[in-house]
Design an enzyme around this catalytic site. Structure first.
Site, PDB file in Angstrom:
ATOM      1  N   HIS A 191       0.882  -1.162   0.000  1.00 60.39           N
ATOM      2  CA  HIS A 191       0.000   0.000   0.000  1.00 60.39           C
ATOM      3  C   HIS A 191       0.921   1.213   0.000  1.00 60.39           C
ATOM      4  O   HIS A 191       1.683   1.412   0.942  1.00 60.39           O
ATOM      5  CB  HIS A 191      -0.907   0.013   1.233  1.00 60.39           C
ATOM      6  CG  HIS A 191      -1.856   1.170   1.229  1.00 60.39           C
ATOM      7  ND1 HIS A 191      -3.173   1.049   0.846  1.00 60.39           N
ATOM      8  CD2 HIS A 191      -1.686   2.478   1.536  1.00 60.39           C
ATOM      9  CE1 HIS A 191      -3.754   2.228   0.928  1.00 60.39           C
ATOM     10  NE2 HIS A 191      -2.883   3.106   1.341  1.00 60.39           N
ATOM     11  N   CYS A 192       0.862   1.990  -1.061  1.00 59.96           N
ATOM     12  CA  CYS A 192       1.779   3.112  -1.188  1.00 59.96           C
ATOM     13  C   CYS A 192       1.117   4.403  -0.721  1.00 59.96           C
ATOM     14  O   CYS A 192       0.173   4.868  -1.349  1.00 59.96           O
ATOM     15  CB  CYS A 192       2.217   3.253  -2.640  1.00 59.96           C
ATOM     16  SG  CYS A 192       3.479   4.506  -2.880  1.00 59.96           S
ATOM     17  N   PRO A 193       1.578   5.016   0.355  1.00 57.76           N
ATOM     18  CA  PRO A 193       0.968   6.272   0.808  1.00 57.76           C
ATOM     19  C   PRO A 193       1.249   7.428  -0.147  1.00 57.76           C
ATOM     20  O   PRO A 193       0.458   8.362  -0.226  1.00 57.76           O
ATOM     21  CB  PRO A 193       1.608   6.517   2.171  1.00 57.76           C
ATOM     22  CG  PRO A 193       2.840   5.694   2.201  1.00 57.76           C
ATOM     23  CD  PRO A 193       2.654   4.582   1.247  1.00 57.76           C
ATOM     24  N   GLY A 196      -1.344   7.070  -2.563  1.00 55.23           N
ATOM     25  CA  GLY A 196      -2.645   6.991  -1.907  1.00 55.23           C
ATOM     26  C   GLY A 196      -3.492   5.828  -2.354  1.00 55.23           C
ATOM     27  O   GLY A 196      -4.716   5.929  -2.423  1.00 55.23           O
ATOM     28  N   ASN A 197      -2.894   4.697  -2.692  1.00 54.74           N
ATOM     29  CA  ASN A 197      -3.654   3.538  -3.148  1.00 54.74           C
ATOM     30  C   ASN A 197      -2.802   2.287  -2.963  1.00 54.74           C
ATOM     31  O   ASN A 197      -1.589   2.379  -2.783  1.00 54.74           O
ATOM     32  CB  ASN A 197      -4.011   3.722  -4.636  1.00 54.74           C
ATOM     33  CG  ASN A 197      -5.153   2.831  -5.082  1.00 54.74           C
ATOM     34  OD1 ASN A 197      -5.781   2.143  -4.282  1.00 54.74           O
ATOM     35  ND2 ASN A 197      -5.434   2.829  -6.371  1.00 54.74           N
TER      36      ASN A 197
END
Lengths: 361, 170
Positions: A191-193, A196-197
């Protein structure tokens, strides 16, 4: 005619033995506005443009990412490009422009594409799976039973499929449940901040394009700004003079200097993952690296050829979105499944009655 | 012949004859039986799970479920599932065409996905048509209904078993 006969006989035959099940209830209430499936989606995602765009609930630092990229590139085009076009070549803003467009488009696609979310099981499916699991043990305990697993042999490797309590399914291989988005995602990478997804099966290629083009962009801007400052400080003027003449370049230099190492590093890491057909999740957990001392462990999904691995991950067919965001929620069909037991016994009674009737008639 | 309430046997003899007449005009019977299913009551549902032994590609188990033994032919069921598996394999095939599509997409920064229908989507349409055909020709007359796996997230092939209205005629 034939149908009329059939219709006439049928209710008479069924009416006598057992009470007929109530006819399908007609919708007496006024039909509500048909809702789209994204409106009743159980996960923690947010939807825009009537379901066309999907984002994770917390957009993380996506605005920061976008802001940094747009700001740095903007400053580059405004302050550095004119000088460089004059002194070097006109290709510089063109190359910069192409890279910038690639970065923005792939970033937006990574953020707004469904990463490969698996829809949750329907109640009937969940009940069917529960039946299959509970049958062998048949024990009823008050505490939650240990995580259920199923073993599958893929390419001579034993792979454990875990049961997801939230989605009520056995997760396919390489699927993981993201707690931030509350969804099971196929080929879950991480999950890549920053975007944002989640990064999964469907948007991994966009993510990879994003980080590669971003590393090219940052390296390009870094190089151009250094050249710019070097050219300005020629002729005995010194670096300080150059920085005073073009202060924006200093900001760009700082941003690019710190990002180029991390982005380049990330690109290199993901290039390795693509070449070996691994996900970040698997690499971190060491699923196939034989950490437990078992030398026979190897990645069962790898094609054992770097080219084939790269092609399958990046150029493979684009799988469809499984959650059908813009589809309409079907009208309540669940009524007919509730009297299941009654139907079964009614059918059995019919058979008995008919059997007796035919033999006596 | 008196149609007395208490003698359902006679009614069912007539029923059998009318059913035979019905079956001879097969085209009419097929469309009618699919529509009849919409009014029939659901007995149960059988789920054919995914087969992961070949990896993550979309493939369903060809094992014949026990609940369908009384309803249909094992051969027919296996053939349906095998055709579905072959169609999905065609959709996910790594070959010249998919690489070309992928490279073209990469060069246009994946914007062509917004305008063009992908190969996978084309095959999904083919699969939907195939399932509808199978339902009309084979499964509906047996009181069964196949649900397109894409509506269940490609997790299962759901087969709905309807109450068998033709039990009287057997």
């Amino acid at each position: 005619m034939k149908n009329l006969d059939y219709q006439q006989i049928d209710p008479q035959a069924l009416a006598t033995p057992t009470p007929t099940p109530p006819p399908r209830p007609l919708p007496e209430h006024k039909p509500r506005r048909a809702r789209r499936k994204w409106e009743v989606f159980p996960g923690k995602n947010r939807f825009c443009c009537d379901g066309r765009v999907i984002v994770a609930r917390q957009c993380g630092v996506l605005p920061l990412t976008l802001g940094l990229i747009v700001l740095t590139s903007g400053l580059f085009f405004i302050f550095d490009c004119p000088f460089l076009v004059e002194h070097l070549t006109g290709c510089i803003p063109v190359i910069g422009g192409v890279l910038f467009v690639f970065v923005i488009i792939s970033l937006l696609q990574t953020s707004f594409t469904d990463p490969g979310i698996l829809p949750r099981a329907t109640p009937e499916e969940a009940a069917d799976i529960e039946k299959q699991i509970d049958n062998p043990t048949g024990s009823s305990s008050s505490y939650r039973p240990p995580p259920r697993t199923k073993e599958v042999v893929i390419n001579q490797q034993v792979v454990k499929l875990k049961y997801c309590f939230t989605c009520k399914i056995f997760r396919p291989p390489r699927t993981s449940h993201c707690s931030l988005c509350d969804n099971c995602v196929e080929r879950f990478d991480h999950h890549c901040p920053w975007v944002g997804n989640c990064v999964g099966k469907r948007n991994y290629r966009f993510f990879y394009t994003f980080i590669v083009s971003l590393s090219f962009l940052t390296a390009f801007i870094f190089g151009c700004v250094t050249t710019h400052l070097a050219l300005r400080s020629q002729g005995g003027n010194g670096l300080v003079f150059a920085l005073q003449a073009s202060p924006a370049s200093a900001l760009e230099l700082v941003v690019c200097f710190f990002s180029v190492w991390s982005i380049l590093g990330l690109s290199g890491f993901h290039t390795y993952l693509v070449a070996t057909n691994l996900t970040t999740n698997e690499d971190i957990k060491g699923s196939w690296s034989g950490k437990s001392g078992n030398e026979d462990v190897g990645n069962p999904y790898s094609y054992n050829s770097i080219t084939k691995n790269c092609c399958s991950v990046l150029c493979g067919p684009m799988p469809p979105s499984l959650i059908d965001r813009r589809g309409f929620v079907p009208s309540d069909d669940s009524v007919q499944t509730s009297p299941v037991e009654i139907e079964l016994s009614a059918a059995k009674n019919d058979t008995n009655m008919v059997g007796r009737a035919v033999t006596s008639g | 012949m008196s149609k007395v309430k208490g003698s359902p046997g006679l009614c069912f003899v007539e029923d059998r004859r009318s059913n035979n007449r019905k079956r001879s005009s097969s085209a009419m019977a097929e469309t009618h039986s699919l529509q009849d299913l919409r009014q029939a009551a659901v007995t149960s549902k059988v789920f054919v799970q995914r087969d992961y032994t070949s990896g993550t590609i979309c493939k369903f188990q060809t094992k014949f479920p026990a609940e369908l033994e009384s309803r249909m032919d094992k051969q027919q069921f296996e053939e349906t599932i095998q055709t579905l598996n072959n169609l999905y394999a065609e959709a996910e095939k790594l070959g010249g065409r998919s690489y070309l599509e992928g490279c073209l997409a990469c060069l246009t920064a994946y914007t062509i996905f917004l305008c063009m229908e992908t190969h996978y989507e084309k095959v999904l349409k083919k699969i939907a048509k195939y399932i509808q055909e199978q339902n009309e020709k084979i499964y509906a007359p047996l009181g069964l209904l196949l649900t397109d796996p894409i509506e269940r997230g490609l997790r299962v092939v759901e087969i709905t078993i309807f109450e068998d209205r033709s039990i009287g005629s057997r």
